[in-house]
Write a protein that holds these residues in place. Sequence first.
Motif, short mmCIF file in Angstrom:
data_model
loop_
_atom_site.label_atom_id
_atom_site.label_comp_id
_atom_site.label_asym_id
_atom_site.label_seq_id
_atom_site.Cartn_x
_atom_site.Cartn_y
_atom_site.Cartn_z
N CYS A 1 -94.54 -50.51 15.49
CA CYS A 1 -94.78 -49.64 16.69
C CYS A 1 -95.52 -50.93 17.61
N ILE B 1 -89.61 -46.52 12.82
CA ILE B 1 -89.90 -47.44 13.96
C ILE B 1 -90.33 -46.44 15.16
N CYS C 1 -86.39 -54.14 14.51
CA CYS C 1 -85.07 -53.68 14.33
C CYS C 1 -84.47 -54.49 13.24
N ALA D 1 -87.06 -42.69 13.23
CA ALA D 1 -87.11 -43.16 14.48
C ALA D 1 -87.81 -42.29 15.42
N GLN D 2 -89.06 -42.38 15.81
CA GLN D 2 -89.38 -41.55 16.99
C GLN D 2 -88.51 -41.34 18.28
N SER E 1 -91.79 -40.59 23.20
CA SER E 1 -92.23 -42.11 22.98
C SER E 1 -92.83 -42.69 24.57
N ASN F 1 -87.34 -48.49 19.21
CA ASN F 1 -86.74 -47.37 18.61
C ASN F 1 -85.37 -47.27 19.18
N ILE G 1 -80.38 -45.79 11.98
CA ILE G 1 -81.44 -44.73 11.71
C ILE G 1 -80.66 -43.55 11.22
N THR H 1 -83.72 -39.13 13.65
CA THR H 1 -84.60 -39.24 14.79
C THR H 1 -85.34 -38.05 15.19
#
Length: 355
Positions: free
Chosen positions: A169, A283, A292, A307-308, A313, A319, A328, A331
Amino acid sequence: MNSGNIRVLILDLGSASRNELVRQLEEHPHIKVVGQAAHRRLAIRLLQQLMPDLLILTLDTSSADNVEVVETIMATSAIPILVMRFCPENQWDDDYISRGALAVLHHSSDSPLSTDALHRKVELLVGVKVIRHIKGLRYPTEPVMPVVRATMDAAQMPQDWPFVLAIACSTGGPQALSKLLQALPGSFPCPVLIAQHIADGFAKDMVRWLDSVTELKVRLAQEDDRVKAGYVYILPPEQHLIVKNNQRLAAIPRQDSDVYHPSCNLLLESVAEVFREKAVGLIMTGMGSDGCRGIELIFRRGGRTLAQDEESSVVFGMNKNAIDKQLIHRTIPLDGLAKALLAMACHGHFESKLP
């Protein structure tokens, strides 16, 4: 002696023609041999001190040990490597390349390499951008750690961990991490390693703050720390840290060219290599693309990737890059991440959106 625009370091592991090689190289008006080493440790030290443009590894035998030399060097320095073998055995050539070398040349009395051909190869290789190869640090140069004592708590044994969680992050990360860690119980049965981009000197304050809001034990990660379940390791920005096969952390010196401190990619790549299908990469919010590449390696090694989501975010960048590349599995909004991680850790539940 020429002034030299292309700086070459030679690591000589037993060739009989090193002096001739130096002469050949320096016939070029812009090539300069800045140093010579007879073993790996000296070469690694000279790479840091002299900062050459190319490393030439000369060999009189080709073996798995020499492949390991290439691997270890590429784990500590981003340097183009040319392997020159003065022996006929070629069965390891592909391994040199796969471990990070750019080319392998054969030089012998039966098939001598011309000076012009050598110069052209050097000119070609110094223009190639290379990156560190994390895998090399799975073969450490320091003594192997002793076997863990049988009295160690069984809950701390790696084979009993549901998974190892590696988090990447940046912008908006500290606030997001505080919400995530608050929602995880102290009994969370997995180690958590976090690479959060942060300015030098601020990691200790972030560790104290995060430790005050969660039941988990939050620590500032240091070299040689043993990774344990129930602990959260915050990487310091002053150096990069990765995980080795013995579940201990190892430091990689920061380079002037490194943009992100600490590196999310280096952490996630090491977790992927060491823990493979037991690796989970998350991530989160952040600007740029760091992480990544590491998420991709976790994905390729059989681990799980999260992933967020965009809405929760602060910056939908790191992400987004991973999501756009279809790396991913799920999500998830920030307020749903802890629930998903607990379901994976305690019940093995994981709903993938990917086949």
